[in-house]
Design a protein around this motif. Structure first.
Motif, mmCIF file in Angstrom:
data_model
loop_
_atom_site.group_PDB
_atom_site.id
_atom_site.type_symbol
_atom_site.label_atom_id
_atom_site.label_comp_id
_atom_site.label_asym_id
_atom_site.label_seq_id
_atom_site.Cartn_x
_atom_site.Cartn_y
_atom_site.Cartn_z
ATOM 1 N N LEU A 96 0.830 -1.205 0.000
ATOM 2 C CA LEU A 96 0.000 0.000 0.000
ATOM 3 C C LEU A 96 0.863 1.253 0.000
ATOM 4 C CD1 LEU A 96 -2.559 1.737 0.399
ATOM 5 C CD2 LEU A 96 -2.375 1.246 2.858
ATOM 6 N N LEU A 97 1.912 1.277 0.836
ATOM 7 C CA LEU A 97 2.732 2.483 0.943
ATOM 8 C C LEU A 97 3.535 2.728 -0.329
ATOM 9 C CD1 LEU A 97 3.934 2.379 4.659
ATOM 10 C CD2 LEU A 97 2.044 3.634 3.631
ATOM 11 N N PHE A 98 3.998 1.674 -0.978
ATOM 12 C CA PHE A 98 4.653 1.825 -2.271
ATOM 13 C C PHE A 98 3.688 2.476 -3.266
ATOM 14 C CE2 PHE A 98 5.836 0.572 -6.514
ATOM 15 C CZ PHE A 98 7.217 0.542 -6.526
ATOM 16 N N THR A 99 2.445 2.011 -3.244
ATOM 17 C CA THR A 99 1.428 2.542 -4.158
ATOM 18 C C THR A 99 1.170 4.026 -3.889
ATOM 19 O OG1 THR A 99 0.388 0.356 -4.276
ATOM 20 C CG2 THR A 99 -0.939 2.242 -4.965
ATOM 21 N N LEU A 100 1.008 4.383 -2.626
ATOM 22 C CA LEU A 100 0.757 5.790 -2.281
ATOM 23 C C LEU A 100 1.959 6.663 -2.620
ATOM 24 C CD1 LEU A 100 -0.959 5.345 1.217
ATOM 25 C CD2 LEU A 100 -2.080 5.750 -0.978
ATOM 26 N N MET A 101 3.161 6.160 -2.337
ATOM 27 C CA MET A 101 4.387 6.925 -2.577
ATOM 28 C C MET A 101 4.549 7.266 -4.057
ATOM 29 S SD MET A 101 8.334 5.683 -1.853
ATOM 30 C CE MET A 101 8.255 4.385 -3.097
ATOM 31 N N THR A 102 4.147 6.358 -4.926
ATOM 32 C CA THR A 102 4.358 6.556 -6.365
ATOM 33 C C THR A 102 3.180 7.242 -7.049
ATOM 34 O OG1 THR A 102 3.607 4.271 -6.717
ATOM 35 C CG2 THR A 102 5.988 4.656 -6.600
ATOM 36 N N LEU A 103 1.963 6.922 -6.629
ATOM 37 C CA LEU A 103 0.797 7.484 -7.316
ATOM 38 C C LEU A 103 0.540 8.938 -6.934
ATOM 39 C CD1 LEU A 103 -1.850 4.609 -7.436
ATOM 40 C CD2 LEU A 103 -0.160 5.289 -9.152
#
Length: 376
Positions: A256-263
């Motif tokens: 989830l945090l990877f997704t938020l960090m990139t999006l």
């Protein structure tokens, strides 16, 4: 992102330490190598998210039935390309010792799922995207033994690792389906802002607000170190390495945090780039108009060039090289390669070579209307 993506693949095949240690391992890496790898994290989420957005835009021109059939057939075609065409591009062998379930596979199978999702009301699709993206890390604690009858589907849906297909043949699952499907569904839900009721200024305001909110949510959740990523951050030997730890989120499987960090930054860029109209960006538009062609060709060019240089450097012939996965990465053995500055030189040369090829194919697609071109 097409250009940045190529940097990571050049590093995979050309960098001297690419097969020796993870460039994100803080006990082995250095800042330049770390951020060379880290910046490319933005590519896969952007591809998957904007695939969902493009599906929503297509839905304005096609009936639901027509779009569903297109997504089903194109998704299966992408899966075939990964398993056959890209598999050889990655490995340059026909042993089928290891086959990679990677970004093209997950986009393809997610499109197959999307052929059904587009029948849902918009709000339910949004709920589905949010639940998958924010909820999949709650299942991290579920561990199945390889002998369990659900082990194979569970790996495909949620886990990173090797799945044994038969003796001597494995499937390397780098991109499990569920979290990436969630990202695609969220992109599909955002597609509404590219419909007629939204003018440019209203869309940009919304993208700015969403992007800033997503970045803020990432910072808060990452600071808490409680949920959303299997690799918590920690204080390191200095401030820069502490920042590196903070942004070193898990991609395999995507968190989830990877997704938020990139999006979050990607949404801000969508808002920013809509205002920019100049010739400087034209080469990048060429790459973006033929992404699948670019992806396939650039892998073959990188891999072939790396092997040619390997034979020159070592004096080996192509027949002397061991292409088995257990011994090498497509013939590139650990410790062979070049320093980081040469990786950037090779990257620039590659992008320069790809531009005329992509421009030719873009013009060909623009002047021909065969149905098969929509699949390439």
């Amino acid at each position: 992102v097409m250009v940045i993506m190529a940097l990571d693949h050049v590093r995979d095949y050309f960098h001297v330490n690419a097969l020796i240690f993870d460039p994100l391992a803080l006990d082995k890496t250095h800042p330049a190598l770390f951020f060379t790898r880290w910046i490319t994290h933005f590519c896969a989420p952007t591809f998957v998210f904007l695939t969902g957005t493009s599906i929503a835009i297509r839905s304005q021109r096609k009936s639901t039935k027509e779009l569903s059939l297109y997504l089903l057939t194109r998704g299966l075609w992408l899966f075939f390309l990964e398993m056959v065409v890209m598999r050889f591009g990655y490995s340059f062998n026909f042993y089928y010792d290891v086959t990679s379930f990677s970004i093209i596979s997950v986009i393809g199978l997610s499109m197959v799922f999307m052929s059904a999702v587009i029948y849902l009301p918009g709000r339910w699709a949004l709920v589905m995207g949010v639940v998958l993206t924010f909820g999949h890390n709650a299942l991290d604690g579920i561990q199945l033994e390889p002998t369990h009858f659900l082990f194979a589907p569970w790996m495909l849906l949620m886990r990173f690792g090797f799945l044994n297909i038969s003796p001597g043949h494995s499937l390397l699952i780098s991109y499990p389906i569920l979290p990436w499907l969630g990202i695609m569904v969220l992109g599909y839900s955002l597609g509404v802002v590219y419909s007629e009721p939204f003018d440019s200024s209203r869309r940009q305001r919304l993208l700015w607000l969403l992007g800033l909110a997503v970045i803020l949510l990432f910072i808060v959740l990452r600071l808490l170190n409680v949920y959303g990523d299997a690799a918590p951050w920690s204080v390191q030997k200095n401030a820069l390495f502490t920042i590196m730890s903070f942004v070193n989120c898990s991609k395999y499987p995507v968190s989830l945090l990877f997704t938020l960090m990139t999006l979050g930054p990607m949404l801000l860029l969508l808002a920013l780039l809509e205002k920019i109209k100049n010739n400087v960006l034209q080469p990048f538009r060429v790459f973006g108009r033929v992404p699948l062609f670019y992806f396939i060709i650039h892998f073959y060019v990188i891999h072939a060039a790396a092997l040619v240089l390997l034979t020159i450097h070592t004096g080996k012939s192509f027949s002397d090289i061991d292409y088995h996965f257990a011994k090498s990465f497509g013939g590139i053995t650990p410790g062979e390669g070049y320093s980081l500055p040469w990786i950037y030189v090779a990257w620039i040369i590659l992008v320069g070579l790809m531009y005329p090829l992509c421009r030719w194919y873009d013009r060909y697609k623009s002047s021909h209307r065969q149905v098969w071109l929509s699949y390439l």
